[in-house]
Scaffold this motif. Sequence first.
Motif, mmCIF file in Angstrom:
data_model
loop_
_atom_site.group_PDB
_atom_site.id
_atom_site.type_symbol
_atom_site.label_atom_id
_atom_site.label_comp_id
_atom_site.label_asym_id
_atom_site.label_seq_id
_atom_site.Cartn_x
_atom_site.Cartn_y
_atom_site.Cartn_z
ATOM 1 N N ALA A 14 0.819 -1.237 0.155
ATOM 2 C CA ALA A 14 0.056 -0.018 -0.209
ATOM 3 C C ALA A 14 0.700 1.147 0.037
ATOM 4 C CB ALA A 14 -0.875 -0.041 1.006
ATOM 5 N N VAL A 15 1.772 1.356 1.027
ATOM 6 C CA VAL A 15 2.688 2.541 1.000
ATOM 7 C C VAL A 15 3.660 2.650 -0.412
ATOM 8 C CG1 VAL A 15 4.769 3.492 2.202
ATOM 9 C CG2 VAL A 15 2.986 2.265 3.560
ATOM 10 N N LEU A 16 4.229 1.475 -0.897
ATOM 11 C CA LEU A 16 4.821 1.553 -2.183
ATOM 12 C C LEU A 16 4.163 2.148 -3.316
ATOM 13 C CD1 LEU A 16 7.509 0.895 -3.878
ATOM 14 C CD2 LEU A 16 6.251 -1.460 -4.136
ATOM 15 N N SER A 17 2.706 1.540 -3.209
ATOM 16 C CA SER A 17 2.120 1.886 -4.497
ATOM 17 C C SER A 17 1.486 3.333 -4.408
ATOM 18 C CB SER A 17 0.817 0.884 -4.547
ATOM 19 O OG SER A 17 1.203 -0.359 -4.852
ATOM 20 N N THR A 18 1.147 3.954 -3.378
ATOM 21 C CA THR A 18 0.694 4.984 -3.077
ATOM 22 C C THR A 18 1.873 6.270 -3.303
ATOM 23 O OG1 THR A 18 -0.791 4.397 -1.345
ATOM 24 C CG2 THR A 18 -0.294 6.892 -1.266
ATOM 25 N N VAL A 19 2.992 5.820 -2.868
ATOM 26 C CA VAL A 19 4.123 6.807 -2.934
ATOM 27 C C VAL A 19 4.743 6.943 -4.452
ATOM 28 C CG1 VAL A 19 6.540 7.339 -2.544
ATOM 29 C CG2 VAL A 19 4.998 6.636 -0.731
ATOM 30 N N MET A 20 4.774 5.718 -5.094
ATOM 31 C CA MET A 20 5.370 5.825 -6.400
ATOM 32 C C MET A 20 3.937 6.372 -7.364
ATOM 33 S SD MET A 20 7.337 2.135 -6.905
ATOM 34 C CE MET A 20 8.142 2.841 -8.466
ATOM 35 N N SER A 21 2.658 6.068 -7.298
ATOM 36 C CA SER A 21 1.990 6.662 -8.099
ATOM 37 C C SER A 21 1.663 8.030 -7.905
ATOM 38 C CB SER A 21 0.433 5.787 -7.883
ATOM 39 O OG SER A 21 0.127 6.293 -6.642
ATOM 40 N N ILE A 22 2.022 8.769 -6.687
ATOM 41 C CA ILE A 22 1.721 10.225 -6.727
ATOM 42 C C ILE A 22 2.981 10.822 -6.865
ATOM 43 C CG2 ILE A 22 1.249 11.823 -5.041
ATOM 44 C CD1 ILE A 22 -0.716 10.029 -3.688
ATOM 45 N N VAL A 23 4.184 10.667 -6.235
ATOM 46 C CA VAL A 23 5.352 11.284 -6.343
ATOM 47 C C VAL A 23 5.852 10.912 -7.735
ATOM 48 C CG1 VAL A 23 7.787 11.415 -5.723
ATOM 49 C CG2 VAL A 23 5.995 10.917 -3.891
ATOM 50 N N LEU A 24 5.811 10.204 -8.375
ATOM 51 C CA LEU A 24 6.341 9.784 -9.824
ATOM 52 C C LEU A 24 5.197 10.106 -10.869
ATOM 53 C CD1 LEU A 24 8.412 6.699 -9.336
ATOM 54 C CD2 LEU A 24 9.212 9.130 -9.060
ATOM 55 N N PHE A 25 4.175 10.583 -10.600
ATOM 56 C CA PHE A 25 3.081 10.814 -11.618
ATOM 57 C C PHE A 25 3.606 12.004 -12.637
ATOM 58 C CE2 PHE A 25 -0.808 12.989 -13.190
ATOM 59 C CZ PHE A 25 -1.751 12.039 -13.302
ATOM 60 N N PRO A 26 4.599 12.706 -12.411
ATOM 61 C CA PRO A 26 5.090 13.566 -13.836
ATOM 62 C C PRO A 26 5.488 12.679 -15.011
ATOM 63 C CG PRO A 26 5.976 14.528 -11.574
ATOM 64 C CD PRO A 26 5.165 13.264 -11.379
ATOM 65 N N VAL A 27 5.824 11.283 -14.492
ATOM 66 C CA VAL A 27 6.155 10.526 -15.744
ATOM 67 C C VAL A 27 5.050 10.386 -16.997
ATOM 68 C CG1 VAL A 27 7.787 8.946 -14.406
ATOM 69 C CG2 VAL A 27 5.516 8.157 -14.676
ATOM 70 N N MET A 28 3.959 10.887 -16.556
ATOM 71 C CA MET A 28 2.775 10.676 -17.485
ATOM 72 C C MET A 28 2.951 11.785 -18.706
ATOM 73 S SD MET A 28 0.430 8.315 -16.676
ATOM 74 C CE MET A 28 -1.278 8.910 -17.178
ATOM 75 N N LEU A 29 3.721 12.512 -18.484
ATOM 76 C CA LEU A 29 4.008 13.713 -19.244
ATOM 77 C C LEU A 29 5.223 13.147 -20.323
ATOM 78 C CD1 LEU A 29 4.086 16.699 -17.083
ATOM 79 C CD2 LEU A 29 2.144 16.075 -18.332
ATOM 80 N N LEU A 30 5.748 12.037 -20.146
ATOM 81 C CA LEU A 30 6.792 11.343 -20.739
ATOM 82 C C LEU A 30 6.154 10.529 -21.878
ATOM 83 C CD1 LEU A 30 9.535 11.070 -17.807
ATOM 84 C CD2 LEU A 30 9.165 13.035 -19.698
ATOM 85 N N PRO A 31 6.974 9.914 -22.919
ATOM 86 C CA PRO A 31 6.660 8.863 -23.695
ATOM 87 C C PRO A 31 6.396 7.728 -23.154
ATOM 88 C CG PRO A 31 8.560 10.276 -24.690
ATOM 89 C CD PRO A 31 8.442 10.432 -23.241
ATOM 90 N N PRO A 32 5.649 6.649 -23.561
ATOM 91 C CA PRO A 32 4.979 5.467 -23.208
ATOM 92 C C PRO A 32 6.121 4.769 -22.504
ATOM 93 C CG PRO A 32 3.967 5.774 -24.877
ATOM 94 C CD PRO A 32 4.979 6.846 -25.045
ATOM 95 N N GLY A 33 7.219 4.644 -23.039
ATOM 96 C CA GLY A 33 8.334 3.865 -22.353
ATOM 97 C C GLY A 33 8.521 4.262 -20.857
ATOM 98 N N ALA A 34 8.295 5.592 -20.524
ATOM 99 C CA ALA A 34 8.610 5.967 -19.207
ATOM 100 C C ALA A 34 7.810 5.257 -18.077
ATOM 101 C CB ALA A 34 8.501 7.424 -18.978
ATOM 102 N N PRO A 35 6.037 5.384 -18.145
ATOM 103 C CA PRO A 35 5.507 4.500 -17.550
ATOM 104 C C PRO A 35 5.773 2.865 -17.540
ATOM 105 C CG PRO A 35 4.143 5.545 -19.133
ATOM 106 C CD PRO A 35 5.555 6.083 -19.220
ATOM 107 N N VAL A 36 6.047 2.395 -18.699
ATOM 108 C CA VAL A 36 6.460 0.868 -18.689
ATOM 109 C C VAL A 36 7.809 0.791 -17.756
ATOM 110 C CG1 VAL A 36 7.335 -0.814 -20.193
ATOM 111 C CG2 VAL A 36 5.522 0.666 -20.894
ATOM 112 N N TRP A 37 8.490 1.530 -17.802
ATOM 113 C CA TRP A 37 9.927 1.638 -17.003
ATOM 114 C C TRP A 37 9.385 1.513 -15.509
ATOM 115 C CZ3 TRP A 37 11.993 4.587 -13.260
ATOM 116 C CH2 TRP A 37 13.205 4.423 -12.968
ATOM 117 N N LEU A 38 8.786 2.491 -15.356
ATOM 118 C CA LEU A 38 8.160 2.687 -13.782
ATOM 119 C C LEU A 38 7.504 1.487 -13.412
ATOM 120 C CD1 LEU A 38 7.767 4.596 -11.391
ATOM 121 C CD2 LEU A 38 5.858 5.361 -12.442
#
Length: 236
Positions: A14-38
């Motif tokens: 729960a903590v891992l998913s919440t932190v990664m999904s919110i803190v790293l949300f800016p990857v949504m502005l990058l090409p599709p390879g970025a969220p795949v890597w994430l």
Amino acid sequence: MILLRSTLFLLWFAVLSTVMSIVLFPVMLLPPGAPVWLSRRWCAATLWGLKIFAGIGFELRGSPPPRGVLVAAKHMSMWDTLALNLVLGGPAFVLKRELLLVPFFGWYLWKAGMIAIDRSAGPSALRKMTAAARRAFARHRSVLIFPEGTRKKPGDTPDYKPGAAGLYGQLGVACVPVALNSGLFWTGFVKKPGVILVEFLEPIPTGLKRPAFMDLLETRIETGTRALIAEGRRSA
């Protein structure tokens, strides 16, 4: 002890998913390879926590296929999506469209180029699924489908849907079946310590007619899965 370890893993997840999904949300502005890597980093961290807190590891058998093939896997738990995403190098999953509506999680799925289908759409669903699969292949990704369309408990009666056969026929590519026994260890909230077995089976070559393909796919996956379940139960 199992309940305690399962709770610790749930907290980690729960903590891992919440932190990664919110803190790293800016990857949504990058090409599709970025969220795949994430997504692969999230899967690796989740499986690390599963090993540390719940005592569940995994063993691969056979060689994971190179990218750019159709992979059809048995589906028993959420673990399958985590491990196969990691092992297959970020494939494009065939999944139900409703998952895209889940906040954050669904948005990442969309941005990562997952193949969302409307099961009620009939023949048009196959056309859209095929077009999306071709786009994934063009990006040097594999396509992963769970041919039964839903999770099954160990020992459940198989129920293979025509989607995998439709993709196989339309795409003209080999199909790699995958057997596993994750349902013995990841059973909802409860996580039972042990080693999950995953086996990449002999690829099904191109050119088979639909009935022959579906029969061979089910036979290989179910035979392999039964053997892994029996082995897992003996070692428990």
